[in-house]
Motif scaffolding. Structure first.
Motif, PDB file in Angstrom:
ATOM      1  N   MET A   1      30.834  39.516  41.676  1.00  0.00           N
ATOM      2  CA  MET A   1      31.392  39.391  40.684  1.00  0.00           C
ATOM      3  C   MET A   1      31.883  37.930  40.738  1.00  0.00           C
ATOM      4  O   MET A   1      32.574  37.462  41.310  1.00  0.00           O
ATOM      5  N   GLU A   2      31.321  37.086  39.780  1.00  0.00           N
ATOM      6  CA  GLU A   2      31.584  35.789  39.691  1.00  0.00           C
ATOM      7  C   GLU A   2      32.738  35.274  38.561  1.00  0.00           C
ATOM      8  O   GLU A   2      32.698  35.821  37.665  1.00  0.00           O
ATOM      9  N   ILE A   3      33.788  34.481  38.865  1.00  0.00           N
ATOM     10  CA  ILE A   3      34.712  34.176  37.753  1.00  0.00           C
ATOM     11  C   ILE A   3      34.500  32.690  37.363  1.00  0.00           C
ATOM     12  O   ILE A   3      34.536  31.828  38.301  1.00  0.00           O
ATOM     13  N   ARG A   4      34.719  32.403  36.214  1.00  0.00           N
ATOM     14  CA  ARG A   4      34.506  31.035  35.955  1.00  0.00           C
ATOM     15  C   ARG A   4      35.547  30.856  34.774  1.00  0.00           C
ATOM     16  O   ARG A   4      36.396  31.715  34.137  1.00  0.00           O
ATOM     17  N   GLN A   5      35.967  29.556  34.597  1.00  0.00           N
ATOM     18  CA  GLN A   5      37.008  29.150  33.608  1.00  0.00           C
ATOM     19  C   GLN A   5      36.414  29.311  32.096  1.00  0.00           C
ATOM     20  O   GLN A   5      35.094  29.219  31.823  1.00  0.00           O
ATOM     21  N   MET A   6      37.041  29.674  31.184  1.00  0.00           N
ATOM     22  CA  MET A   6      36.868  29.722  29.896  1.00  0.00           C
ATOM     23  C   MET A   6      37.442  29.187  28.825  1.00  0.00           C
ATOM     24  O   MET A   6      38.520  28.255  29.375  1.00  0.00           O
ATOM     25  N   TYR A   7      37.587  29.145  27.442  1.00  0.00           N
ATOM     26  CA  TYR A   7      38.185  28.505  26.317  1.00  0.00           C
ATOM     27  C   TYR A   7      39.526  28.930  26.559  1.00  0.00           C
ATOM     28  O   TYR A   7      40.204  29.756  27.371  1.00  0.00           O
ATOM     29  N   LYS A   8      40.550  28.086  25.887  1.00  0.00           N
ATOM     30  CA  LYS A   8      42.194  28.434  25.861  1.00  0.00           C
ATOM     31  C   LYS A   8      42.313  29.779  25.276  1.00  0.00           C
ATOM     32  O   LYS A   8      41.645  29.916  24.268  1.00  0.00           O
ATOM     33  N   TRP A   9      42.934  30.595  25.725  1.00  0.00           N
ATOM     34  CA  TRP A   9      43.192  31.967  25.336  1.00  0.00           C
ATOM     35  C   TRP A   9      44.461  31.660  24.030  1.00  0.00           C
ATOM     36  O   TRP A   9      45.135  31.073  24.021  1.00  0.00           O
ATOM     37  N   GLY A  10      43.621  32.718  23.040  1.00  0.00           N
ATOM     38  CA  GLY A  10      44.341  32.373  21.786  1.00  0.00           C
ATOM     39  C   GLY A  10      45.736  33.595  21.767  1.00  0.00           C
ATOM     40  O   GLY A  10      45.602  34.310  21.279  1.00  0.00           O
ATOM     41  N   TRP A  11      46.828  33.123  22.384  1.00  0.00           N
ATOM     42  CA  TRP A  11      47.910  33.686  22.399  1.00  0.00           C
ATOM     43  C   TRP A  11      48.523  33.793  21.054  1.00  0.00           C
ATOM     44  O   TRP A  11      48.678  32.800  20.442  1.00  0.00           O
TER      45      TRP A  11
ATOM     46  N   ALA B   1      45.956  43.253  27.738  1.00  0.00           N
ATOM     47  CA  ALA B   1      45.637  44.747  28.102  1.00  0.00           C
ATOM     48  C   ALA B   1      44.459  45.043  28.088  1.00  0.00           C
ATOM     49  O   ALA B   1      43.722  45.426  28.906  1.00  0.00           O
ATOM     50  N   ASN B   2      43.861  45.133  26.856  1.00  0.00           N
ATOM     51  CA  ASN B   2      42.497  45.214  26.213  1.00  0.00           C
ATOM     52  C   ASN B   2      41.290  44.763  27.119  1.00  0.00           C
ATOM     53  O   ASN B   2      40.465  45.132  27.426  1.00  0.00           O
ATOM     54  N   TRP B   3      41.740  43.140  27.592  1.00  0.00           N
ATOM     55  CA  TRP B   3      40.765  42.638  28.239  1.00  0.00           C
ATOM     56  C   TRP B   3      40.639  42.998  29.698  1.00  0.00           C
ATOM     57  O   TRP B   3      39.498  43.256  30.056  1.00  0.00           O
ATOM     58  N   ILE B   4      41.765  43.105  30.327  1.00  0.00           N
ATOM     59  CA  ILE B   4      41.846  43.746  31.499  1.00  0.00           C
ATOM     60  C   ILE B   4      41.114  45.008  31.787  1.00  0.00           C
ATOM     61  O   ILE B   4      40.324  45.267  32.547  1.00  0.00           O
ATOM     62  N   LEU B   5      41.380  45.974  30.533  1.00  0.00           N
ATOM     63  CA  LEU B   5      40.562  47.280  30.748  1.00  0.00           C
ATOM     64  C   LEU B   5      39.327  47.129  30.493  1.00  0.00           C
ATOM     65  O   LEU B   5      38.454  47.939  31.196  1.00  0.00           O
ATOM     66  N   ASN B   6      38.833  46.315  29.604  1.00  0.00           N
ATOM     67  CA  ASN B   6      37.391  46.064  29.395  1.00  0.00           C
ATOM     68  C   ASN B   6      36.637  45.485  30.796  1.00  0.00           C
ATOM     69  O   ASN B   6      35.567  45.882  31.214  1.00  0.00           O
ATOM     70  N   ILE B   7      37.358  44.839  31.641  1.00  0.00           N
ATOM     71  CA  ILE B   7      36.876  44.321  32.669  1.00  0.00           C
ATOM     72  C   ILE B   7      36.739  45.479  33.717  1.00  0.00           C
ATOM     73  O   ILE B   7      35.600  45.579  34.327  1.00  0.00           O
ATOM     74  N   GLY B   8      37.822  46.305  33.861  1.00  0.00           N
ATOM     75  CA  GLY B   8      37.648  47.424  34.756  1.00  0.00           C
ATOM     76  C   GLY B   8      36.513  48.292  34.385  1.00  0.00           C
ATOM     77  O   GLY B   8      36.100  48.997  35.294  1.00  0.00           O
TER      78      GLY B   8
ATOM     79  N   GLY C   1      28.510  41.064  30.005  1.00  0.00           N
ATOM     80  CA  GLY C   1      27.053  41.421  29.560  1.00  0.00           C
ATOM     81  C   GLY C   1      26.635  42.473  30.575  1.00  0.00           C
ATOM     82  O   GLY C   1      27.533  43.227  31.280  1.00  0.00           O
ATOM     83  N   LEU C   2      25.409  42.513  30.718  1.00  0.00           N
ATOM     84  CA  LEU C   2      24.848  43.681  31.745  1.00  0.00           C
ATOM     85  C   LEU C   2      25.337  43.450  32.934  1.00  0.00           C
ATOM     86  O   LEU C   2      25.260  42.413  33.634  1.00  0.00           O
ATOM     87  N   ASN C   3      25.768  44.729  33.534  1.00  0.00           N
ATOM     88  CA  ASN C   3      26.364  44.662  34.619  1.00  0.00           C
ATOM     89  C   ASN C   3      25.799  45.759  35.683  1.00  0.00           C
ATOM     90  O   ASN C   3      25.782  46.826  35.542  1.00  0.00           O
ATOM     91  N   ASP C   4      24.883  44.869  36.498  1.00  0.00           N
ATOM     92  CA  ASP C   4      24.226  45.877  37.518  1.00  0.00           C
ATOM     93  C   ASP C   4      24.809  45.729  39.094  1.00  0.00           C
ATOM     94  O   ASP C   4      24.056  45.724  39.998  1.00  0.00           O
TER      95      ASP C   4
ATOM     96  N   ILE D   1      32.489  36.805  34.915  1.00  0.00           N
ATOM     97  CA  ILE D   1      33.679  37.051  34.100  1.00  0.00           C
ATOM     98  C   ILE D   1      34.190  35.797  33.708  1.00  0.00           C
ATOM     99  O   ILE D   1      34.610  35.150  34.553  1.00  0.00           O
ATOM    100  N   ASP D   2      34.483  35.472  32.518  1.00  0.00           N
ATOM    101  CA  ASP D   2      35.169  34.287  31.975  1.00  0.00           C
ATOM    102  C   ASP D   2      36.631  34.379  31.899  1.00  0.00           C
ATOM    103  O   ASP D   2      37.041  35.566  31.194  1.00  0.00           O
TER     104      ASP D   2
END
Length: 201
Positions: A1-11, A20-27, A33-36, A41-42
């Motif tokens: 899994m590669e991790i890179r920086q993304m845009y400013k998080w819109g808190w 929480a939803n973002w973490i669940l979606n990663i899990g 995108g397609l995960n083979d 992960i941004d």
């Protein structure tokens, strides 16, 4: 899994729910995108550790700003935590946090010998149960062999002691460290502010 920086998080108002939803979606493999087996992960900029020379120090500073000034504020610790995927990382974070607190350390050691009455035969190989082997065991739900604490540090229970107040996951703040008992104040769940005594087990 590669991790890179993304845009400013819109808190905003729903920042906790969004995170929480973002973490669940990663899990669940729904991010990147397609995960083979490999994906990108941004990471939102607001939660990105940019200091590669001391990432754990940066994480501690971010999650626990002004930790010494807030050492006596139970709310400060109740609302913060650093999740980690490995026990080794947890121990490194704990050691760094412990070093920030003033006062003397108290060391608690687990039992590191085998009771002979547990064996039917007297010819068992003692080298299989040496202190080095026993001290290195890390079963799930058990603390490490050497537990180091200071008065004032926050701790979390790893097992159920009392279903009405001392359960797995209960957070406490150490009030006093005795030889065989620890006095602590509950800072989470339903018994906030209550003092309790945890004896050696």
């Amino acid at each position: 899994m590669e991790i890179r920086q993304m845009y400013k998080w819109g808190w905003g108002e729903n920042e906790t729910s969004t995170f929480a939803n973002w973490i669940l979606n990663i899990g669940e493999g729904k991010v990147g995108g397609l995960n083979d087996g490999e994906t990108i992960i941004d990471i939102p900029y607001d939660i990105l550790i940019t200091d590669s020379s001391d990432p754990i120090g940066s994480l501690i500073t971010f999650v626990y700003p002004s930790i010494i000034e807030n050492a006596n504020n139970p709310m400060f610790f109740r609302e913060r935590a650093i999740p980690a995927s490995k026990n080794e990382v947890v121990q490194e974070i704990n050691n760094r946090l412990l070093s920030l607190f003033p006062g003397d350390e108290k060391e608690y050691l687990s039992s590191d010998s085998v009771c002979h009455s547990d064996f039917v035969h007297d010819d068992f190989d003692k080298s299989l149960y040496s202190p080095g082997v026993l001290n290195g065991l890390r079963p799930s739900g058990f603390p490490i062999h050497k537990l180091v604490l200071k008065v004032g540090v926050p701790v979390m229970l790893l097992r159920n002691i009392d279903q009405y107040g001392l359960c797995n996951g209960t957070r406490l703040r150490v009030i006093a460290l005795g030889k065989r008992v620890i006095e602590a104040e509950i800072i989470s769940e339903s018994n906030i502010g209550k003092h309790t005594f945890i004896s050696r087990m």
